[in-house]
Design a protein around this motif. Structure first.
Motif, PDB file in Angstrom:
ATOM      1  N   ALA A  27       0.832  -1.209   0.000  1.00 57.28           N
ATOM      2  CA  ALA A  27       0.000   0.000   0.000  1.00 57.28           C
ATOM      3  C   ALA A  27       0.864   1.256   0.000  1.00 57.28           C
ATOM      4  N   LEU A  28       1.943   1.245   0.782  1.00 60.23           N
ATOM      5  CA  LEU A  28       2.840   2.400   0.834  1.00 60.23           C
ATOM      6  C   LEU A  28       3.506   2.640  -0.518  1.00 60.23           C
ATOM      7  N   ILE A  29       3.985   1.582  -1.159  1.00 61.20           N
ATOM      8  CA  ILE A  29       4.641   1.728  -2.465  1.00 61.20           C
ATOM      9  C   ILE A  29       3.650   2.229  -3.509  1.00 61.20           C
ATOM     10  N   ALA A  30       2.432   1.667  -3.504  1.00 59.17           N
ATOM     11  CA  ALA A  30       1.430   2.074  -4.492  1.00 59.17           C
ATOM     12  C   ALA A  30       1.061   3.545  -4.329  1.00 59.17           C
ATOM     13  N   HIS A  31       0.855   3.969  -3.099  1.00 56.96           N
ATOM     14  CA  HIS A  31       0.529   5.375  -2.841  1.00 56.96           C
ATOM     15  C   HIS A  31       1.672   6.285  -3.290  1.00 56.96           C
ATOM     16  N   SER A  32       2.899   5.900  -2.995  1.00 55.23           N
ATOM     17  CA  SER A  32       4.060   6.719  -3.360  1.00 55.23           C
ATOM     18  C   SER A  32       4.211   6.815  -4.874  1.00 55.23           C
ATOM     19  N   LEU A  33       4.061   5.686  -5.577  1.00 58.60           N
ATOM     20  CA  LEU A  33       4.192   5.705  -7.034  1.00 58.60           C
ATOM     21  C   LEU A  33       3.096   6.553  -7.672  1.00 58.60           C
ATOM     22  N   SER A  34       1.868   6.434  -7.195  1.00 57.34           N
ATOM     23  CA  SER A  34       0.779   7.222  -7.773  1.00 57.34           C
ATOM     24  C   SER A  34       1.013   8.713  -7.569  1.00 57.34           C
ATOM     25  N   LEU A  35       1.507   9.089  -6.383  1.00 56.25           N
ATOM     26  CA  LEU A  35       1.830  10.495  -6.149  1.00 56.25           C
ATOM     27  C   LEU A  35       2.968  10.943  -7.061  1.00 56.25           C
ATOM     28  N   GLY A  36       3.954  10.077  -7.275  1.00 56.90           N
ATOM     29  CA  GLY A  36       5.050  10.407  -8.183  1.00 56.90           C
ATOM     30  C   GLY A  36       4.583  10.575  -9.617  1.00 56.90           C
ATOM     31  N   PHE A  37       3.662   9.715 -10.075  1.00 52.71           N
ATOM     32  CA  PHE A  37       3.131   9.858 -11.435  1.00 52.71           C
ATOM     33  C   PHE A  37       2.353  11.166 -11.586  1.00 52.71           C
ATOM     34  N   LEU A  38       1.645  11.575 -10.540  1.00 50.29           N
ATOM     35  CA  LEU A  38       0.934  12.851 -10.599  1.00 50.29           C
ATOM     36  C   LEU A  38       1.925  14.004 -10.755  1.00 50.29           C
ATOM     37  N   ILE A  39       3.017  13.954 -10.003  1.00 49.87           N
ATOM     38  CA  ILE A  39       4.051  14.988 -10.137  1.00 49.87           C
ATOM     39  C   ILE A  39       4.623  14.979 -11.547  1.00 49.87           C
ATOM     40  N   SER A  40       4.867  13.785 -12.084  1.00 47.89           N
ATOM     41  CA  SER A  40       5.442  13.667 -13.418  1.00 47.89           C
ATOM     42  C   SER A  40       4.501  14.214 -14.486  1.00 47.89           C
ATOM     43  N   ALA A  41       3.190  14.014 -14.282  1.00 45.14           N
ATOM     44  CA  ALA A  41       2.225  14.522 -15.258  1.00 45.14           C
ATOM     45  C   ALA A  41       2.090  16.036 -15.183  1.00 45.14           C
ATOM     46  N   LEU A  42       2.328  16.608 -13.997  1.00 52.22           N
ATOM     47  CA  LEU A  42       2.197  18.055 -13.832  1.00 52.22           C
ATOM     48  C   LEU A  42       3.469  18.802 -14.206  1.00 52.22           C
ATOM     49  N   ALA A  43       4.625  18.177 -14.050  1.00 46.91           N
ATOM     50  CA  ALA A  43       5.898  18.864 -14.279  1.00 46.91           C
ATOM     51  C   ALA A  43       6.171  18.994 -15.771  1.00 46.91           C
ATOM     52  N   ASN A  44       6.725  20.137 -16.155  1.00 46.70           N
ATOM     53  CA  ASN A  44       7.074  20.379 -17.554  1.00 46.70           C
ATOM     54  C   ASN A  44       8.545  20.131 -17.841  1.00 46.70           C
ATOM     55  N   SER A  45       9.337  19.924 -16.786  1.00 46.37           N
ATOM     56  CA  SER A  45      10.766  19.689 -16.987  1.00 46.37           C
ATOM     57  C   SER A  45      11.280  18.805 -15.859  1.00 46.37           C
ATOM     58  N   ARG A  46      12.475  18.292 -16.066  1.00 46.26           N
ATOM     59  CA  ARG A  46      13.087  17.428 -15.056  1.00 46.26           C
ATOM     60  C   ARG A  46      13.349  18.198 -13.755  1.00 46.26           C
ATOM     61  N   SER A  47      13.781  19.453 -13.874  1.00 44.42           N
ATOM     62  CA  SER A  47      14.062  20.243 -12.678  1.00 44.42           C
ATOM     63  C   SER A  47      12.788  20.483 -11.866  1.00 44.42           C
ATOM     64  N   GLN A  48      11.656  20.702 -12.557  1.00 43.53           N
ATOM     65  CA  GLN A  48      10.393  20.874 -11.842  1.00 43.53           C
ATOM     66  C   GLN A  48      10.003  19.597 -11.097  1.00 43.53           C
ATOM     67  N   ALA A  49      10.176  18.460 -11.750  1.00 45.81           N
ATOM     68  CA  ALA A  49       9.831  17.189 -11.110  1.00 45.81           C
ATOM     69  C   ALA A  49      10.700  16.951  -9.877  1.00 45.81           C
ATOM     70  N   ILE A  50      11.993  17.258  -9.992  1.00 46.01           N
ATOM     71  CA  ILE A  50      12.889  17.077  -8.847  1.00 46.01           C
ATOM     72  C   ILE A  50      12.502  18.019  -7.713  1.00 46.01           C
ATOM     73  N   GLN A  51      12.172  19.272  -8.068  1.00 49.89           N
ATOM     74  CA  GLN A  51      11.803  20.243  -7.044  1.00 49.89           C
ATOM     75  C   GLN A  51      10.525  19.824  -6.320  1.00 49.89           C
ATOM     76  N   MET A  52       9.539  19.338  -7.071  1.00 46.50           N
ATOM     77  CA  MET A  52       8.296  18.879  -6.448  1.00 46.50           C
ATOM     78  C   MET A  52       8.555  17.679  -5.531  1.00 46.50           C
ATOM     79  N   SER A  53       9.416  16.781  -5.972  1.00 46.99           N
ATOM     80  CA  SER A  53       9.740  15.614  -5.143  1.00 46.99           C
ATOM     81  C   SER A  53      10.416  16.040  -3.845  1.00 46.99           C
ATOM     82  N   MET A  54      11.294  17.041  -3.930  1.00 44.61           N
ATOM     83  CA  MET A  54      11.962  17.534  -2.726  1.00 44.61           C
ATOM     84  C   MET A  54      10.969  18.205  -1.778  1.00 44.61           C
TER      85      MET A  54
END
Length: 491
Positions: A385-412
């Motif tokens: 459950a923890l892994i699934a929740h984390s991956l889904s949140l990561g995919f949402l960040i990836s869909a919203l980010a327009n660049s690699r730096s944005q994705a890294i910043q959101m993850s941080m």
């Protein structure tokens, strides 16, 4: 069957893209191991020592005695110097060469004799609220310890002089017997004369209320009763027409209280002064089956945070990298749907993180000796459950980010939020309700609680938390699919 083949193709693609990058594979697999191992082997919690300067008036006996008491407190209070120069001591405190400066006021004895407390002033130079709270707790404990030491010395001295009081009580018993004999001989003047000595001795033993009283009883100390009864007896003897029965009753009561005082005095002389000073001691007993140390207690917390960060980072960069490589345009031309892409990536990352999680759990149990008290099947369910929740949140960040730096910043930002708001450092109940709502949107919040239940308590996880984590995973995944469909023609 074609959608299944396409999903399997994405699974193979993602796993292959990681395996062909040795540095990335090393970071993904060995990095969490190194962090968890360093935490377990390097975390040694202990209260910091507080270097202290004692400022006291020169050549004052009572103030010197208080300084010696401060030196005897011991860790974490470490007296490095005793001086009479307050300015020099505060200068060293400002320079952070010491942590505390204690000022003992003059005229300690006179202040106490006037019925006022002697106030010790502790100066510090800390700005961290947690550090200030620690200093306050140390100061409170040190002051209580000094107070106990002073009272212990006073009680010991009074016990040492108790033999003199015992002789006074024996004389008092003898005098009461003489009064009774004089009354039986109808010699009231002689009885009145002896009662004067009885009254004097009763006043002397009134100071024994500390040694002769029962602090858990609501009855007055026998020494206090004895002094009052001596005054009443003297008043009865002064009246020529006083009732003989009343005199006999007063004598009997005084003799009984004198016997009680003697018994109490002899009993309390055998009690150590430490017991007088602290009659109640405490012992904390846990009812849980396992009492973890600091490392064992925080290990599931660190494990949950590592798994969440690994899942969010992998998923957050996945679609951004596809955009950078121009793969999205190929997906538009190919018969590939957005759900197939995410399912393939989800399955690949789930497999990779599951293997890493198994290794981390093995490291906890073997290298750090953290027991797994609960059912391993519940552990798998919680981690899934923890892994699934984390991956889904990561995919949402990836869909919203327009660049690699944005994705890294959101993850941080998610990582920072997880450290502050998940219960990692501060208990959740200490947050206001709106912030607590934010806390329960993070995967690690549920992971910490459920992992502690399974690993450290040996209990099934709180099922609503597992269910809510799964709901978050499904909801975030659906939102990610909808956002990704915008990039796919015909998706």
């Amino acid at each position: 069957m074609k959608p299944i083949y396409r999903i399997l193709a994405f699974i193979g693609k993602e796993i292959h893209s990681i395996l062909v990058q040795p540095q990335l594979l090393l970071l993904l697999v060995a990095g969490p191991f190194a962090v968890l191992l360093a935490f377990g082997l390097g975390y040694r919690p202990s209260g910091p020592e507080l270097r202290t300067i004692v400022v006291q008036p020169p050549s004052a006996e009572q103030e010197q005695a208080v300084g010696r008491y401060l030196e005897g407190v011991g860790r974490p209070l470490h007296v490095v110097e005793r001086t009479s120069d307050l300015s020099a001591a505060l200068a060293r405190l400002q320079a952070r060469q010491v942590e505390l400066v204690v000022v003992i006021p003059p005229d300690v004895r006179e202040t106490l004799l006037e019925g006022r407390n002697v106030q010790l002033v502790f100066y510090h130079n800390a700005i961290d609220p947690t550090r200030i709270g620690y200093i306050t707790a140390v100061v409170d404990g040190a002051t209580s310890q000094i107070n106990r030491a002073i009272v212990r010395q006073v009680v010991g001295e009074q016990q040492a002089s108790a033999a003199d009081y015992e002789r006074v009580l024996v004389d008092l018993q003898d005098a009461l017997g003489q009064i009774r004999s004089a009354l039986q001989e109808n010699d009231r003047p002689r009885a009145r004369e002896i009662s004067q000595a009885v009254r004097l001795n009763s006043g002397l033993v009134a100071g024994l209320s500390l040694l002769g009283s029962d602090p858990l009883s609501t009855e007055p100390p026998p020494a206090t009763d004895l002094a009052q009864q001596a005054r009443e007896l003297d008043a009865l003897l002064a009246e020529p027409e006083s009732d003989a029965a009343a005199l006999d009753q007063s004598l009997a009561r005084m003799q009984e209280d004198t016997d009680r005082m003697l018994e109490a005095l002899r009993r309390t002389r055998r009690i150590p002064p430490d017991v007088f000073v602290a009659p109640l001691v405490w012992d904390v007993q846990g009812v849980s089956t396992y009492q973890p140390g600091y490392v064992a207690y925080h290990s599931p917390t660190v494990l949950a945070l590592l798994i969440q960060h690994l899942g969010i980072t992998l998923a957050a960069l996945s679609l951004v990298d596809e955009r950078s490589a121009g793969a999205i345009e190929l997906f538009r031309a190919a018969p590939v749907r957005a759900p197939e892409v995410l399912i393939g990536k989800f399955a690949a990352y789930l497999l990779l993180i599951a293997v890493t999680s198994a290794g981390l759990v093995g490291l906890l149990t073997v290298a750090l000796h953290v027991p797994l008290l609960g059912d391993w099947r519940w552990l798998i369910a919680v981690l899934a459950a923890l892994i699934a929740h984390s991956l889904s949140l990561g995919f949402l960040i990836s869909a919203l980010a327009n660049s690699r730096s944005q994705a890294i910043q959101m993850s941080m930002l998610v990582l920072l939020g997880s450290i502050f708001f998940s219960g990692f450092f501060v208990p959740l109940q200490d947050f206001a309700l709106p912030v607590r709502v934010l806390s329960f949107s993070l995967p690690v919040t549920y992971g910490i609680e459920t992992l502690q239940q399974v690993v450290l308590r040996g209990e099934p996880p709180y099922l609503p938390y597992v269910g809510i984590t799964a709901i978050w995973a499904i909801g975030l995944w659906i939102v990610s699919v909808r956002l990704l469909r915008r990039l796919f023609v015909g998706g």
